[in-house]
Design a protein around this motif. Structure first.
Motif, PDB file in Angstrom:
ATOM      1  N   GLY A   6       0.801  -1.215   0.000  1.00 43.11           N
ATOM      2  CA  GLY A   6       0.000   0.000   0.000  1.00 43.11           C
ATOM      3  C   GLY A   6       0.832   1.261   0.000  1.00 43.11           C
ATOM      4  N   VAL A   7       1.927   1.252   0.772  1.00 44.71           N
ATOM      5  CA  VAL A   7       2.853   2.382   0.834  1.00 44.71           C
ATOM      6  C   VAL A   7       4.274   1.828   0.740  1.00 44.71           C
ATOM      7  CG1 VAL A   7       3.663   4.380   2.145  1.00 44.71           C
ATOM      8  CG2 VAL A   7       1.263   3.684   2.296  1.00 44.71           C
ATOM      9  N   MET A   8       5.057   2.380  -0.181  1.00 42.61           N
ATOM     10  CA  MET A   8       6.433   1.931  -0.394  1.00 42.61           C
ATOM     11  C   MET A   8       7.296   3.163  -0.625  1.00 42.61           C
ATOM     12  SD  MET A   8       5.414  -1.078  -3.108  1.00 42.61           S
ATOM     13  CE  MET A   8       7.025  -1.874  -3.193  1.00 42.61           C
ATOM     14  N   CYS A   9       8.462   3.195  -0.001  1.00 40.13           N
ATOM     15  CA  CYS A   9       9.359   4.352  -0.115  1.00 40.13           C
ATOM     16  C   CYS A   9      10.791   3.847  -0.292  1.00 40.13           C
ATOM     17  CB  CYS A   9       9.236   5.205   1.144  1.00 40.13           C
ATOM     18  SG  CYS A   9      10.259   6.696   1.152  1.00 40.13           S
ATOM     19  N   PHE A  10      11.378   4.107  -1.490  1.00 38.30           N
ATOM     20  CA  PHE A  10      12.733   3.646  -1.783  1.00 38.30           C
ATOM     21  C   PHE A  10      13.503   4.710  -2.552  1.00 38.30           C
ATOM     22  CE2 PHE A  10      10.481  -0.458  -1.329  1.00 38.30           C
ATOM     23  CZ  PHE A  10      11.295  -1.048  -0.361  1.00 38.30           C
ATOM     24  N   ASP A  11      14.834   4.693  -2.354  1.00 37.81           N
ATOM     25  CA  ASP A  11      15.675   5.728  -2.941  1.00 37.81           C
ATOM     26  C   ASP A  11      16.479   5.267  -4.158  1.00 37.81           C
ATOM     27  OD1 ASP A  11      17.545   4.081  -1.770  1.00 37.81           O
ATOM     28  OD2 ASP A  11      18.297   5.571  -0.348  1.00 37.81           O
ATOM     29  N   GLY A  12      16.253   4.045  -4.631  1.00 40.41           N
ATOM     30  CA  GLY A  12      16.983   3.541  -5.788  1.00 40.41           C
ATOM     31  C   GLY A  12      18.268   2.825  -5.428  1.00 40.41           C
ATOM     32  N   LEU A  13      18.640   2.874  -4.152  1.00 47.79           N
ATOM     33  CA  LEU A  13      19.852   2.203  -3.690  1.00 47.79           C
ATOM     34  C   LEU A  13      19.519   0.983  -2.839  1.00 47.79           C
ATOM     35  CD1 LEU A  13      21.924   5.366  -2.679  1.00 47.79           C
ATOM     36  CD2 LEU A  13      22.050   4.080  -4.826  1.00 47.79           C
ATOM     37  N   HIS A  57      -5.392   3.037   5.653  1.00 46.50           N
ATOM     38  CA  HIS A  57      -5.723   2.253   4.465  1.00 46.50           C
ATOM     39  C   HIS A  57      -7.209   1.926   4.537  1.00 46.50           C
ATOM     40  CE1 HIS A  57      -4.763  -1.535   1.837  1.00 46.50           C
ATOM     41  NE2 HIS A  57      -5.546  -0.653   1.240  1.00 46.50           N
ATOM     42  N   LEU A  58      -7.959   2.250   3.486  1.00 46.00           N
ATOM     43  CA  LEU A  58      -9.421   2.144   3.526  1.00 46.00           C
ATOM     44  C   LEU A  58      -9.970   0.839   2.956  1.00 46.00           C
ATOM     45  CD1 LEU A  58     -10.268   5.813   2.477  1.00 46.00           C
ATOM     46  CD2 LEU A  58     -10.203   4.859   4.787  1.00 46.00           C
TER      47      LEU A  58
END
Length: 253
Positions: free
Chosen positions: A132-139, A225-226
């Motif tokens: 649902g939520v993902m946070c990545f910097d490419g490394l 998250h709904l």
């Protein structure tokens, strides 16, 4: 300004998605909404919402893509492209995540949810990652290409891409935020979320559900998250005094 990326496959945004996207924008985020629909691109106007051609990330053709799993494959393709080319901070969010406050954007993480701890579908792991939520910097140390090209058959309830992703995340538990960060209302309370004033039952399947005042007062809860798929499947009718409606009232300036 930080950007949130998402995907919409249908022709028109539903009310839940509009409210969720506007909650992101109200917190100062730009939004890149990817779509395969040219008609959609020309018929939506929300300030700070940028419509993007999804084919630039994942070309839609007559391969063995099942429609219900395109969104899974798309987000993994987005992260793979970022890792191979730009290496920028990418925040992915499903369009049924209502934000209450700004989210962390200085480290890599994924959202998670509690699993059933009793009954026939009891799960060995109390917490599992979701997308649902993902946070990545490419490394990040994740082989997105391997997930995209994974072998195996799609099950009726889950795509092979999700299964491959979950397998990778099992070896990286530190990437998972606590479930309450984005899933403070468990899927088992979806009906109550939209139709009841408070959660009358506070324990199901070994999962304890907090009441709304505790959710809103928790500094580590960033959004809700709904569970739109369950909402649509059950054809729920939103009550004006429901927990969901109260959250919307809380967000109004």
């Amino acid at each position: 300004m930080t950007t949130i990326s998402c995907l919409w496959i249908q022709q028109e945004l539903d009310d839940i998605s509009i409210r969720c996207i506007k909650s992101w924008i109200a917190l100062g985020y730009h939004v890149d909404l990817y779509t395969y629909s040219r008609e959609f691109m020309n018929n939506i106007s929300i300030e700070k919402l940028h419509i993007k051609n999804a084919n630039n990330i994942l070309e839609l053709d007559d391969k063995n893509y099942r429609k219900e799993f395109i969104a899974d494959l798309f987000r993994f393709s987005l992260f793979n492209k970022n890792k191979e080319e730009t290496k920028e901070r990418i925040i992915w969010m499903d369009t049924d995540v209502l934000l209450l406050k700004k989210i962390p954007d200085d480290f890599n993480y994924v959202s998670s949810q509690y699993t059933q701890q009793t009954g026939a579908f009891k799960c060995k792991n109390k917490i599992v990652a979701n997308i649902g939520v993902m946070c990545f910097d490419g490394l990040e140390d994740i082989d997105w290409a391997a997930i995209i090209n994974c072998k195996g058959k799609n099950k009726a309830y889950q795509s092979k891409y999700i299964k491959a992703y979950e397998k990778v995340l099992k070896s990286k538990p530190d990437l998972m935020l606590e479930p309450n960060a984005f899933c403070p209302v468990n899927w088992a309370w979806t009906t109550a979320l939209f139709t009841e004033r408070y959660f009358k039952t506070q324990c199901k399947y070994g999962i304890v559900q907090s009441q709304l005042e505790d959710i809103l007062g928790d500094d580590l809860v960033y959004g809700v998250h709904l569970w739109r798929q369950i909402y649509k499947k059950k054809k729920l009718v939103i009550k004006s005094d429901s927990v969901y409606s109260q959250i919307l009232n809380h967000l109004e300036p």
